[in-house]
Motif scaffolding. Structure first.
Motif, mmCIF file in Angstrom:
data_model
loop_
_atom_site.group_PDB
_atom_site.id
_atom_site.type_symbol
_atom_site.label_atom_id
_atom_site.label_comp_id
_atom_site.label_asym_id
_atom_site.label_seq_id
_atom_site.Cartn_x
_atom_site.Cartn_y
_atom_site.Cartn_z
ATOM 1 N N THR A 148 38.910 68.001 70.503
ATOM 2 C CA THR A 148 38.809 67.482 69.133
ATOM 3 C C THR A 148 39.658 66.222 68.975
ATOM 4 O O THR A 148 39.133 65.122 68.830
ATOM 5 N N HIS A 196 47.655 77.664 69.860
ATOM 6 C CA HIS A 196 46.650 77.410 70.897
ATOM 7 C C HIS A 196 46.842 78.359 72.073
ATOM 8 O O HIS A 196 47.968 78.576 72.534
ATOM 9 N N SER A 252 39.246 70.689 64.612
ATOM 10 C CA SER A 252 38.469 71.931 64.643
ATOM 11 C C SER A 252 38.093 72.379 63.230
ATOM 12 O O SER A 252 38.765 72.061 62.250
HETATM 13 O O1 TXA Z 1 41.388 70.357 66.265
HETATM 14 C C1 TXA Z 1 42.455 70.802 65.851
HETATM 15 O O2 TXA Z 1 42.516 71.830 65.166
HETATM 16 C C2 TXA Z 1 43.729 70.039 66.235
HETATM 17 C C3 TXA Z 1 43.948 70.154 67.742
HETATM 18 C C4 TXA Z 1 45.232 69.502 68.178
HETATM 19 O O3 TXA Z 1 43.880 71.491 68.145
HETATM 20 N N1 TXA Z 1 44.850 70.535 65.479
HETATM 21 C C5 TXA Z 1 44.981 70.311 64.147
HETATM 22 O O4 TXA Z 1 46.154 70.810 63.607
HETATM 23 O O5 TXA Z 1 44.161 69.730 63.501
HETATM 24 P P1 TXA Z 1 46.663 70.370 62.162
HETATM 25 O O6 TXA Z 1 48.034 70.929 62.085
HETATM 26 O O7 TXA Z 1 46.519 68.918 62.010
HETATM 27 O O8 TXA Z 1 45.750 71.160 61.167
HETATM 28 C C6 TXA Z 1 45.902 72.558 61.029
HETATM 29 C C7 TXA Z 1 45.158 73.059 59.826
HETATM 30 C C8 TXA Z 1 45.880 72.684 58.560
HETATM 31 O O9 TXA Z 1 44.902 72.349 57.582
HETATM 32 C C9 TXA Z 1 46.609 73.968 58.187
HETATM 33 O O10 TXA Z 1 46.860 74.088 56.821
HETATM 34 C C10 TXA Z 1 45.620 75.020 58.659
HETATM 35 O O11 TXA Z 1 45.116 74.491 59.857
HETATM 36 N N2 TXA Z 1 46.289 76.308 58.906
HETATM 37 C C11 TXA Z 1 47.168 76.617 59.878
HETATM 38 N N3 TXA Z 1 47.585 77.893 59.767
HETATM 39 C C12 TXA Z 1 46.949 78.423 58.703
HETATM 40 C C13 TXA Z 1 46.948 79.703 58.068
HETATM 41 N N4 TXA Z 1 47.699 80.705 58.509
HETATM 42 N N5 TXA Z 1 46.158 79.864 56.985
HETATM 43 C C14 TXA Z 1 45.387 78.852 56.518
HETATM 44 N N6 TXA Z 1 45.333 77.623 57.065
HETATM 45 C C15 TXA Z 1 46.101 77.410 58.142
#
Ligand code: TXA
Ligand code: MG
Length: 321
Positions: free
Chosen positions: A33, A65, A180
């Motif tokens: 991604t 991950h 993702s």
């Molecule tokens: O494609 C991807 O998902 C990339 C690659 C590096 O794997 N990672 C990514 O991470 O986009 P980030 O931190 O930019 O986005 C993570 C998203 C955020 O919108 C966050 O709020 C949500 O996932 N998230 C994480 N843990 C959560 C949870 N327990 N409940 C609801 N949303 C969650």
């Protein structure tokens, strides 16, 4: 000792990256991604360093991950439905939000104190080898400063966070180019939290009806990570452009573009959403230059990957604070 160079994707470099992660250092690595800013998910100091490096609000949790479903299952409660969805879409650009298991070693800081966990099994071969080599869960947000455009090349990471990471693994340009899809399976009715690399239609075909999470704002951090202004370049972004305004650059889609723009980059001349998503973030960066008055974007259809493209563009165009 800190190692700051960008390294080729040799087995040796990956082994080195795994060692650095074990030592609590941050390593940026490619996924299919976008590039992730990785740290040992069980190490509070490493997780805190990720929030610090990104300038990310602490209420916005990180994705954990893993190399496969067997490694994910001890962390969260997978019911039959979750296991089927994982089997169907992993490895791939789908993140599942599931109830956290008692005794799960992931830092509470990483999940922002929530009783759920976001889990993802990336398909990129370098990510796969790295995650198997470290043998522990790795948290990895996109490797950009909070609120900015996600990186789709190692050079993007180095430009934005180069002095914050021990190492950047270079796997070339990301194939999907958008983050993702985030799907919440903690309730009976599945909820789409973020459109992304797995199209909504594919999820609905597998799961039946899916609820769309309502738009979010700063006042409701209980639904974290979906702030209206995000993925933003420095220049203003204007959507659904059908004609030029003075000094604007254009992101074009389809065979013909309106005249009068200072510069044009083509997301996809063939009008292919897959190609457009792979190009989107890199082209937003490329046009983000002070000589332009703004970035205009032609209309993109709201189907398949277009839903995720339009989501990111709407956030890029949202009022800044
Ligand atoms: O494609 C991807 O998902 C990339 C690659 C590096 O794997 N990672 C990514 O991470 O986009 P980030 O931190 O930019 O986005 C993570 C998203 C955020 O919108 C966050 O709020 C949500 O996932 N998230 C994480 N843990 C959560 C949870 N327990 N409940 C609801 N949303 C969650
Ligand atoms: Mg991000």
């Amino acid at each position: 000792m800190r190692e700051r160079s960008t390294t080729a994707d040799t087995a040796e470099a990956i082994a080195c990256a795994a060692n650095l992660l074990r030592l609590g250092e941050l390593v940026a690595f490619p996924t299919e991604t976008v590039y992730g800013l990785g740290g040992d998910a069980a190490n509070d100091a490493a997780v805190a360093a990720i929030f610090e490096a990104k300038g990310r609000p602490r209420f916005n949790p990180l994705i954990v991950h893993l190399p496969g479903l067997p490694e994910a299952e001890p962390l969260s409660v997978f019911d039959q439905r979750a296991r089927e969805v994982a089997a169907r879409f992993w490895p791939g650009p789908l993140t599942l939000v599931l109830p956290r298991r008692p005794g799960c070693p992931v830092s509470l800081l990483a999940s922002a104190g929530l009783d759920t966990l976001a889990l993802r099994v990336p398909a990129h071969p370098i990510a796969q080898v790295l995650l198997r080599a470290i043998g522990r869960p790795v948290v990895a947000p996109s490797a950009n400063r909070s609120g900015r455009v996600s990186p789709t090349t190692a050079a993007h990471v180095t430009a934005e966070l180069g002095d914050r990471v021990a190492m950047v693994l270079d796997g070339g340009a990301c194939e999907v180019g958008l983050e993702s899809t985030v799907l919440d399976l903690t309730d009976t009715r599945p909820v789409l939290l973020r459109p992304g690399g797995v199209p909504f239609e594919a999820l609905e075909a597998a799961l039946g009806e899916i609820e769309l999470a309502p738009p979010n704002d700063d006042a409701t951090p209980h639904s974290p990570g979906r702030l209206p202004s995000h993925y933003a370049p420095g220049l203003p972004v204007r959507l659904d452009a059908t004609s030029a305004r003075p000094g604007e650059a254009l992101l074009a889609f389809g065979t013909t573009a309106p005249e009068g723009f200072a510069e044009i980059l083509w997301l996809s001349r063939a009008g292919e959403l897959r190609e457009a998503s792979a190009n989107l973030f890199a082209m937003l960066r490329q046009l983000d230059r002070p000589e332009f008055a703004g970035i205009a974007v032609m209309p993109i259809p709201e189907t398949g990957l277009g839903r995720a493209i339009n989501d990111r563009l709407r956030r890029a165009a949202a009022p800044r604070r």
